[in-house]
Design a protein around this motif. Structure first.
Motif, PDB file in Angstrom:
ATOM      1  N   LYS A  55     111.498 -67.390 -18.304  1.00 38.80           N
ATOM      2  CA  LYS A  55     110.852 -66.144 -17.880  1.00 38.80           C
ATOM      3  C   LYS A  55     111.060 -65.027 -18.894  1.00 38.80           C
ATOM      4  O   LYS A  55     110.271 -64.091 -18.967  1.00 38.80           O
ATOM      5  CB  LYS A  55     111.450 -65.665 -16.544  1.00 38.80           C
ATOM      6  N   LEU A 112     101.464 -61.551 -12.920  1.00 37.18           N
ATOM      7  CA  LEU A 112     101.949 -61.824 -14.282  1.00 37.18           C
ATOM      8  C   LEU A 112     101.026 -61.175 -15.314  1.00 37.18           C
ATOM      9  O   LEU A 112     101.489 -60.476 -16.224  1.00 37.18           O
ATOM     10  CB  LEU A 112     102.009 -63.340 -14.504  1.00 37.18           C
ATOM     11  N   ARG A 142     106.637 -62.223 -12.560  1.00 31.91           N
ATOM     12  CA  ARG A 142     106.553 -61.339 -13.730  1.00 31.91           C
ATOM     13  C   ARG A 142     107.599 -61.734 -14.765  1.00 31.91           C
ATOM     14  O   ARG A 142     108.742 -61.998 -14.410  1.00 31.91           O
ATOM     15  CB  ARG A 142     106.775 -59.886 -13.320  1.00 31.91           C
ATOM     16  N   PRO A 143     107.223 -61.757 -16.048  1.00 30.88           N
ATOM     17  CA  PRO A 143     108.213 -62.105 -17.071  1.00 30.88           C
ATOM     18  C   PRO A 143     109.284 -61.027 -17.172  1.00 30.88           C
ATOM     19  O   PRO A 143     109.013 -59.859 -16.874  1.00 30.88           O
ATOM     20  CB  PRO A 143     107.385 -62.175 -18.352  1.00 30.88           C
ATOM     21  N   THR A 144     110.485 -61.432 -17.608  1.00 33.45           N
ATOM     22  CA  THR A 144     111.573 -60.460 -17.665  1.00 33.45           C
ATOM     23  C   THR A 144     111.666 -59.782 -19.029  1.00 33.45           C
ATOM     24  O   THR A 144     112.280 -58.745 -19.163  1.00 33.45           O
ATOM     25  CB  THR A 144     112.918 -61.141 -17.358  1.00 33.45           C
ATOM     26  N   ILE A 168     106.650 -72.853 -15.777  1.00 34.08           N
ATOM     27  CA  ILE A 168     106.504 -71.788 -16.774  1.00 34.08           C
ATOM     28  C   ILE A 168     106.650 -72.372 -18.179  1.00 34.08           C
ATOM     29  O   ILE A 168     105.891 -72.036 -19.090  1.00 34.08           O
ATOM     30  CB  ILE A 168     107.526 -70.646 -16.525  1.00 34.08           C
ATOM     31  N   GLU A 172     104.078 -72.304 -21.325  1.00 35.49           N
ATOM     32  CA  GLU A 172     104.451 -71.800 -22.650  1.00 35.49           C
ATOM     33  C   GLU A 172     104.031 -72.781 -23.746  1.00 35.49           C
ATOM     34  O   GLU A 172     103.545 -72.382 -24.803  1.00 35.49           O
ATOM     35  CB  GLU A 172     105.962 -71.525 -22.703  1.00 35.49           C
ATOM     36  N   THR A 222     107.194 -58.437 -22.809  1.00 35.35           N
ATOM     37  CA  THR A 222     106.103 -59.276 -23.259  1.00 35.35           C
ATOM     38  C   THR A 222     105.001 -58.495 -23.956  1.00 35.35           C
ATOM     39  O   THR A 222     104.510 -58.893 -25.013  1.00 35.35           O
ATOM     40  CB  THR A 222     105.526 -60.044 -22.060  1.00 35.35           C
ATOM     41  N   PHE A 253     109.075 -66.951 -22.625  1.00 36.89           N
ATOM     42  CA  PHE A 253     107.736 -66.419 -22.398  1.00 36.89           C
ATOM     43  C   PHE A 253     107.349 -65.406 -23.477  1.00 36.89           C
ATOM     44  O   PHE A 253     106.210 -65.393 -23.954  1.00 36.89           O
ATOM     45  CB  PHE A 253     107.656 -65.786 -21.006  1.00 36.89           C
ATOM     46  N   THR A 254     108.309 -64.578 -23.862  1.00 36.42           N
ATOM     47  CA  THR A 254     108.046 -63.586 -24.904  1.00 36.42           C
ATOM     48  C   THR A 254     107.623 -64.271 -26.200  1.00 36.42           C
ATOM     49  O   THR A 254     106.640 -63.879 -26.837  1.00 36.42           O
ATOM     50  CB  THR A 254     109.307 -62.733 -25.138  1.00 36.42           C
TER      51      THR A 254
END
Lengths: 365, 219
Positions: B11, B98, A312-314, B180, B184, A317, B15-16
């Motif tokens: 992460k 995810l 899971r992303p931290t 990851i 991305e 998101t 990722f954001t």
């Protein structure tokens, strides 16, 4: 330096030769050494003078010391620990105040260049007043004591990597020992707390071979931190089969299925828990039903929550995806308006041919 | 930067950012396509445009005979690749978790060795297609830098994912971080390259079907 040898001291404590050799074999196998070296380890430990150890505790919770000393029955590790000449440890020593500091200074002077410095806890750099001992800031005390050390053992994740004090937002500006001391050999014995036998194993290695054990890229003894929890986990077959506990009390949890979905950080955590185990080999966290929290790794507190699955992303998101959609919509609307304007311009610029014009063109050609 | 810090960055912030660019890009591309607009068809409808559109989305999954006869190799390779990729992305349990954390939807996954087998099939399919691209003179002539770029950004997540699962070459946290990061890269490039066919294929097929349906002919 104390007169009696480690062997003499252990015999005084009533330890049999048999259990001493057993411990030496355990150390040898734990550190992946050849069994042929067991007599050498035994001989070296027997004959070694009790080394002077200065133990400095900075921003820590005393859990590392607890781990080493709080066993219900005296363990071999405990006896070895007793056997070192622990000249300064402000939690364990009887002396306090000036007498305690005098003990540290005396040990430093007498064994300059030879003593082992053990550090637990991180060092605050923001404001020296955040953590002091006898009015001396942690930073000054570490620098001063490290000068005469033969080697430094950073015990626990705080001393090794910054640990809890360094967790986001790191209010004290905490750093690990290795950020401050760069000219001494440092062994990181990480864990929150580290496994007792790993701490004594490292000390025994220094005593036996006079040098540092083989270290990994994070400065940890490779023998204990060479494999991940996931690779040695007895629940691994369930991970492969895709059988996961969804909650801590469902059927899967009762059947001992994999704890990945419940946040186990075993796949990226290197430690000996799954093989050495805790409480004299009784079990380790995963065996008692809780996922690994990754305590021997740097920044494990900021790993996105102990109960969030590793994948899971931290970040936030979902929220940022919404911002993304909003930005896309705005730019998209602008593009739309531009396309429309272009089309309208094309319509306006369109000239219709009349029959006269066509006839004229025919005559000209 | 240690491998843990690298993993934490990909992460978190990484990722954001990737998801934000991905979401913005898709919406932008859809708006662009939609804003092209079509003039209203004033002819009398001979059939239902929408049903034909939806039907075409599905029946184009099966190649017609002419195309099959000419390019059986590429159709088979592409089929294996696309099905494999779908399974790998949507049926690997960590991936489902995810997706759940972003859109709040969950479904059952497949056992990891099965997903692993699909990952291998997918990579073989991609390699076969690359081989075809560089050995067929006409296709090679038509290929641009973008074709090789999109091939690479699709292959990298599969390769790094495979290595991460089997824990080969690098430390597991490093491998996971590399995996990851490669995803991305894929997310960021997807809306702005040929990879956008992963969502525009729906529009294109629907549109082709709809114009035929409106005229009452087979699409």
């Amino acid at each position: 330096m104390p007169k009696n040898t480690l062997g003499e001291h252990l015999r005084q404590q009533g330890m049999s030769r048999r259990s001493f050799l057993k411990f030496c074999s355990l150390l040898a196998s734990g550190m992946a050494l050849s069994p042929a070296l067991v007599p050498r380890i035994a001989q070296a430990l027997e004959a070694t003078r009790r080394p002077s150890v200065i133990w400095l505790s900075f921003q820590e919770c005393t859990g590392c010391t607890e781990s080493l000393t709080r066993s219900h029955t005296p363990t071999v590790e405990g006896l070895i620990f007793d056997a070192i000449s622990l000249d300064y440890h402000h939690t364990l020593q009887a002396a306090s105040g000036h007498a305690a500091e005098a003990a540290r200074e005396e040990a430093m002077k007498e064994n300059f260049g030879q003593y082992i410095l053990v550090v637990d806890g991180s060092i605050p750099l923001d404001n020296p007043g955040f953590s002091t001992i006898a009015g001396i800031s942690n930073l000054d005390m570490l620098k001063e004591t490290a000068k005469g050390a033969a080697a430094i053992v950073a015990v626990g994740t705080c001393a090794a990597f910054g640990g809890l004090p360094k967790a986001n937002p790191n209010p004290t500006g905490a750093v690990p020992v290795s950020d401050i001391i760069t000219d001494k050999p440092i062994i990181n014995v990480s864990g929150c707390p580290p496994i007792p036998v790993v701490i004594t194993g490292v000390l025994a290695h220094i005593l036996t071979f006079g040098g540092l054990p083989e270290l990994d890229d994070l400065g940890r003894p490779a023998a204990f931190y060479g494999q991940s929890i996931h690779d040695r986990c007895y629940r691994r077959p369930f991970y492969e089969k895709g059988l996961f506990a969804e909650t801590f009390d469902d059927e899967g949890a009762k059947k001992g299925w994999c704890l990945y979905k419940l946040g186990c950080k075993g796949p990226v955590t290197f430690n000996a828990c799954a093989t050495t185990k805790w409480n004299e080999g009784t079990s380790f966290p995963i065996e008692s039903g809780h996922g690994c929290i990754g305590c021997s790794e740097p920044d494990f507190w900021d790993f996105g929550g102990f109960y969030e699955a590793l994948s899971r992303p931290t970040g936030q998101t979902g929220k940022n995806a919404v911002y993304g959609v909003a930005a896309g919509t705005a730019v998209g609307a602008a593009v739309w308006a531009m396309n429309r304007a272009k089309k309208e311009e094309a319509v306006r610029g369109h000239e219709k041919l009349t029959m006269d014009e066509l006839n004229r063109e025919g005559e000209e050609s | 930067m240690t491998s843990t810090e690298f993993l934490l960055w990909v992460k978190g912030t990484g990722f954001t950012l990737a998801i934000a660019v991905f979401a913005a890009g898709i919406v932008l591309r859809l708006a662009e396509i939609w804003s092209l607009g079509r003039k209203p068809d004033l002819a009398e409808a001979k059939g239902n445009a929408n049903t034909a559109g939806v039907r075409t989305i599905f029946n184009r999954f099966i190649p017609d005979k002419g195309i099959w006869d000419r390019s059986a190799f590429i159709i088979i390779a592409a089929w294996f690749f696309h099905v494999g990729l779908f399974v790998v992305i949507f049926f690997f349990v960590p991936h489902i978790l995810l997706i759940d954390s972003i859109i709040g939807l969950q479904w059952p996954g497949l056992p990891t060795p099965i997903v692993d087998a699909f990952a291998v099939i997918t990579m073989v399919g991609l390699l076969a297609m690359l081989f075809h691209r560089i050995t067929q003179p006409v296709k090679k002539y038509l290929s641009t830098f973008e074709d090789y770029l999109v091939w690479a950004v699709t292959f990298l997540p599969l390769l790094t994912g495979y290595l991460a699962y089997h824990r080969l070459l690098f430390s597991p946290d490093m491998l996971l971080a590399m995996h990851i990061l490669s995803v991305e890269l894929l997310l960021v490039l997807l809306p702005f390259t040929k990879l956008s066919h992963s969502f525009t294929f729906l529009l294109a097929r629907w549109y082709n079907g709809a114009i035929s349906g409106f005229r009452g002919v087979q699409s």
